[in-house]
Design a protein around this motif. Structure first.
Motif, mmCIF file in Angstrom:
data_model
loop_
_atom_site.group_PDB
_atom_site.id
_atom_site.type_symbol
_atom_site.label_atom_id
_atom_site.label_comp_id
_atom_site.label_asym_id
_atom_site.label_seq_id
_atom_site.Cartn_x
_atom_site.Cartn_y
_atom_site.Cartn_z
ATOM 1 N N UNK A 1 0.848 -1.202 0.000
ATOM 2 C CA UNK A 1 0.000 0.000 0.000
ATOM 3 C C UNK A 1 0.887 1.257 0.000
ATOM 4 N N UNK A 2 1.935 1.228 0.818
ATOM 5 C CA UNK A 2 2.855 2.370 0.890
ATOM 6 C C UNK A 2 3.615 2.535 -0.429
ATOM 7 N N UNK A 3 3.952 1.423 -1.078
ATOM 8 C CA UNK A 3 4.608 1.522 -2.392
ATOM 9 C C UNK A 3 3.693 2.254 -3.367
ATOM 10 N N UNK A 4 2.407 1.925 -3.320
ATOM 11 C CA UNK A 4 1.454 2.593 -4.202
ATOM 12 C C UNK A 4 1.413 4.094 -3.939
ATOM 13 N N UNK A 5 1.390 4.466 -2.674
ATOM 14 C CA UNK A 5 1.364 5.872 -2.315
ATOM 15 C C UNK A 5 2.621 6.578 -2.823
ATOM 16 N N UNK A 6 3.768 5.915 -2.684
ATOM 17 C CA UNK A 6 5.029 6.497 -3.182
ATOM 18 C C UNK A 6 5.010 6.588 -4.708
ATOM 19 N N UNK A 7 4.379 5.632 -5.350
ATOM 20 C CA UNK A 7 4.269 5.683 -6.810
ATOM 21 C C UNK A 7 3.449 6.893 -7.247
ATOM 22 N N UNK A 8 2.372 7.151 -6.525
ATOM 23 C CA UNK A 8 1.551 8.323 -6.858
ATOM 24 C C UNK A 8 2.393 9.604 -6.773
ATOM 25 N N UNK A 9 3.148 9.738 -5.680
ATOM 26 C CA UNK A 9 4.013 10.917 -5.529
ATOM 27 C C UNK A 9 5.017 10.983 -6.665
ATOM 28 N N UNK A 10 5.545 9.836 -7.058
ATOM 29 C CA UNK A 10 6.581 9.831 -8.104
ATOM 30 C C UNK A 10 6.000 10.282 -9.443
#
Ligand SMILES: [Fe+2]
Length: 281
Positions: free
Chosen positions: A164-173
């Motif tokens: 889930x946190x990877x997804x959130x970081x992907x959004x920021x990226x």
């Protein structure tokens, strides 16, 4: 500045690809035809939102990586990703083109946000992506791909919270990218299935439907269920569903479910969901 257009979760299975191709000598069930028919609205949706890039969170099935060295998270940094030969010969589809500048920008942002992935200058893609890709986008693929491979085969695998946190970081990226990329985030993992042991062939359509009904707006309820429990009720390989949390984590709270569909053609529960961002159109 890039924008996340939406997300898609979809099951994958080797048979899906061969059924789609109508591989000679194999008798496929009519339920595969129903699955492909059920995918038609998603194909239409992808064509309408017209992403420039698709980030795919998927898992390799020992067709590129092997147990000698298995990265937890690996990101494709190439301008081209060939199709892996899984032993049947390559199917009649081209490789997937990447965008090195986009990948580098995403990678830099991910590292800044605590995700230092294994960088792959070469990466061959197996049925984790190829089983559904030709069903949803006509080739030559009019989009650049950024594959992110997740370890789902060698314990310990990453937790749902980490995905889930990877997804959130992907959004920021994506937001951090310099160009005007329009990005679809895809996560792919088989729904209920077990391909080993005495429970070989176990599926759980009720669970699959429950998962699909929760992932858009009630994912917090889903993620509170331990993966061990999901594997108990939906088969050991249903653990791949954890990757769907990365897709949900990449979306905002302001989304609408466009479409979902589920069927069990054989061996593996097959489901798809399309979720669109409300504010980013
Ligand atoms: Fe899989």
């Amino acid at each position: 500045m890039g924008v996340v257009l939406g997300g898609m979760g979809i099951a994958h299975t080797p048979t899906m690809g061969h059924a789609y191709d109508g591989r000679e000598g194999i008798d496929f069930k009519d339920r595969w035809k129903q699955w492909f028919k059920g995918l038609a609205p998603v194909k239409q949706w992808i064509s309408e939102i017209a992403p420039t890039h698709i980030i795919v969170v998927y898992n390799d099935h020992l067709n590129y990586f092997d147990f000698s060295t298995y990265p937890t998270f690996a990101i494709g940094m190439s301008d081209h990703f060939p199709q892996a030969d899984e032993g049947w010969g390559k199917r009649a589809y081209p490789g997937m083109d990447g965008d090195v500048d986009f990948s580098a920008s995403v990678a830099e942002s991910l590292v800044a946000n605590g995700f230092d992935l294994t960088f792959c200058q070469e990466l061959e893609i197996d049925h984790g992506i190829y089983s559904w890709l030709p069903c949803l986008i006509d080739h030559p693929w009019p989009v650049k791909f950024l594959p992110i491979a997740v370890n789902m085969v060698m314990q310990p695998v990453p937790t749902p919270a980490r995905l889930l946190a990877l997804g959130s970081a992907l959004r920021s990226s994506v937001v951090d990218t310099a160009d005007d990329s329009r990005v679809l985030i895809v996560a792919t993992g088989g729904m209920s299935h077990q391909i080993t042991g005495r429970r070989f062939g176990l599926t759980n359509p009720k669970f699959d439907q429950f998962f699909l009904s929760k992932i858009t707006h009630e994912w917090d309820e889903l993620i509170s269920i331990p993966m061990s429990r999901i594997m108990q009720v939906a088969g050991t390989e249903a653990g791949e569903l954890a990757m769907w949390y990365a897709m949900r984590g990449a979306l905002s709270g302001s989304v609408r479910e466009v479409y979902s569909f589920h069927i069990r053609p054989e061996i593996t529960g097959c489901g798809v969901i399309a979720i669109e961002e409300s504010n980013d159109k």
